[in-house]
Design an enzyme around this catalytic site. Structure first.
Site, PDB file in Angstrom:
ATOM      1  N   CYS A  63      21.766  37.111  12.415  1.00  0.00           N
ATOM      2  CA  CYS A  63      21.806  37.408  13.849  1.00  0.00           C
ATOM      3  C   CYS A  63      21.349  38.850  14.011  1.00  0.00           C
ATOM      4  O   CYS A  63      21.966  39.761  13.430  1.00  0.00           O
ATOM      5  CB  CYS A  63      23.241  37.246  14.345  1.00  0.00           C
ATOM      6  SG  CYS A  63      23.475  37.868  16.021  1.00  0.00           S
ATOM      7  N   CYS A 119      15.247  37.813  17.955  1.00  0.00           N
ATOM      8  CA  CYS A 119      16.546  37.128  18.023  1.00  0.00           C
ATOM      9  C   CYS A 119      16.330  35.827  17.265  1.00  0.00           C
ATOM     10  O   CYS A 119      15.289  35.168  17.444  1.00  0.00           O
ATOM     11  CB  CYS A 119      16.929  36.852  19.474  1.00  0.00           C
ATOM     12  SG  CYS A 119      18.264  35.651  19.676  1.00  0.00           S
TER      13      CYS A 119
HETATM   14  N1  DGL Z   1      20.857  34.875  17.510  1.00  0.00           N
HETATM   15  C1  DGL Z   1      21.332  36.161  17.814  1.00  0.00           C
HETATM   16  C2  DGL Z   1      20.341  37.263  17.530  1.00  0.00           C
HETATM   17  O1  DGL Z   1      19.553  37.098  16.614  1.00  0.00           O
HETATM   18  C3  DGL Z   1      22.129  36.435  19.031  1.00  0.00           C
HETATM   19  C4  DGL Z   1      22.111  35.570  20.220  1.00  0.00           C
HETATM   20  C5  DGL Z   1      23.313  35.882  21.073  1.00  0.00           C
HETATM   21  O2  DGL Z   1      24.392  35.438  20.714  1.00  0.00           O
HETATM   22  O3  DGL Z   1      23.171  36.623  22.065  1.00  0.00           O
HETATM   23  O4  DGL Z   1      20.331  38.287  18.137  1.00  0.00           O
END
Ligand code: DGL
Length: 253
Positions: free
Chosen positions: A74, A181
């Site tokens: 993430c 993301c």
């Molecule tokens: N998938 C996550 C990222 O790479 C975060 C998405 C979220 O929960 O806002 O930032």
């Protein structure tokens, strides 16, 4: 830690599967736990303190399960709390993803670039250091508030509407797109429909290679054949999410 132990991977939902897929390709003989924290999704708008508390609990679970390495799949959590987690658990191998902005610098520096990421990532100190170091002076930063949530929900109409409203204006202007993301590679095709034939950059491949190097250096690579099992855990315990996870994970491998 030993070679046969699993690798723990987590994200605020199913987005991190885009990282897991790359890791499975590069480390096919390992076994994995994928923790999808959809109960706490989105991380993108949360404070550093909240994210640290949430991620600390997940890391503790992985340590209890004796994971030999932990992957923060993430970008938001990586940008905000990877350093704090490494300080708290110095003996653990903690590998964190970052937006592939350096790749733009290395491979397509002269082209106009759009960085799409959560508000949390774009505003983080960590991302700002990266941005300043590799700035090509032709970059737009786009905090995509709410986009990860609708990808998590899997609602295509909402996704298309969101993209039309927020990225249409870059059509014909940008040639590089950083998917900062881990949820966004899941909608790469929809982004392409709007922006045309742009170059996409995401950090999953570099992370997977880095993970392999670190495991190799510590003599922790699993040498047994035909492994590659993934246990999926979702904090909201949704069955639908589970089905979607395995479909995305194995269908396109
Ligand atoms: N998938 C996550 C990222 O790479 C975060 C998405 C979220 O929960 O806002 O930032």
């Amino acid at each position: 830690m030993n070679k046969n132990e699993r690798i723990g991977i987590f994200d605020s939902g199913i987005g991190g599967v885009t990282v897991l897929k790359e890791i499975l390709r590069i480390l096919p003989n390992e076994n994995y736990i994928y923790y999808s924290d959809s109960k706490n999704n989105p991380y993108g708008d949360k404070s550093n303190e909240e994210i640290f508390k949430i991620c600390d609990e997940i890391v503790k679970k992985f340590i209890e399960q004796k994971c030999k390495a932990i992957v923060i799949a993430c970008n938001t959590a990586s940008a905000k709390v990877a350093k704090l987690l490494r300080n708290k658990y110095p003996k653990e191998i903690i590998i964190a993803i970052e937006p592939a902005y350096k790749m733009v610098h290395d491979f397509a520096y002269e082209k106009t670039t759009l960085v799409m990421a959560t508000k949390g990532t774009i505003e983080s100190e960590k991302f700002n250091e990266l941005y300043k170091r590799y700035n090509n002076k032709k970059t737009f930063l786009l905090p995509c508030v709410g986009l990860a949530d609708i990808i998590e929900e899997g609602n295509n109409e909402k996704i298309q509407k969101y993209l039309k409203e927020n990225i249409n204006k870059y059509t014909g202007i940008v040639e590089n797109v950083v998917l900062g993301c881990t949820h966004y590679p899941l909608i790469q095709e929809q982004i392409k429909e709007i922006l045309g034939d742009v170059n996409f950059f995401n950090g999953a491949n570099s992370l997977a290679k880095h993970l392999k190097e670190v495991l190799k250096e510590k003599n922790l690579i699993n040498e047994r054949k035909s492994e590659g099992k993934v246990e999926f855990i979702d904090s909201s315990k949704s069955r639908l999410k589970k089905e979607r996870f395995y479909t995305i994970c194995y269908n396109s491998l």
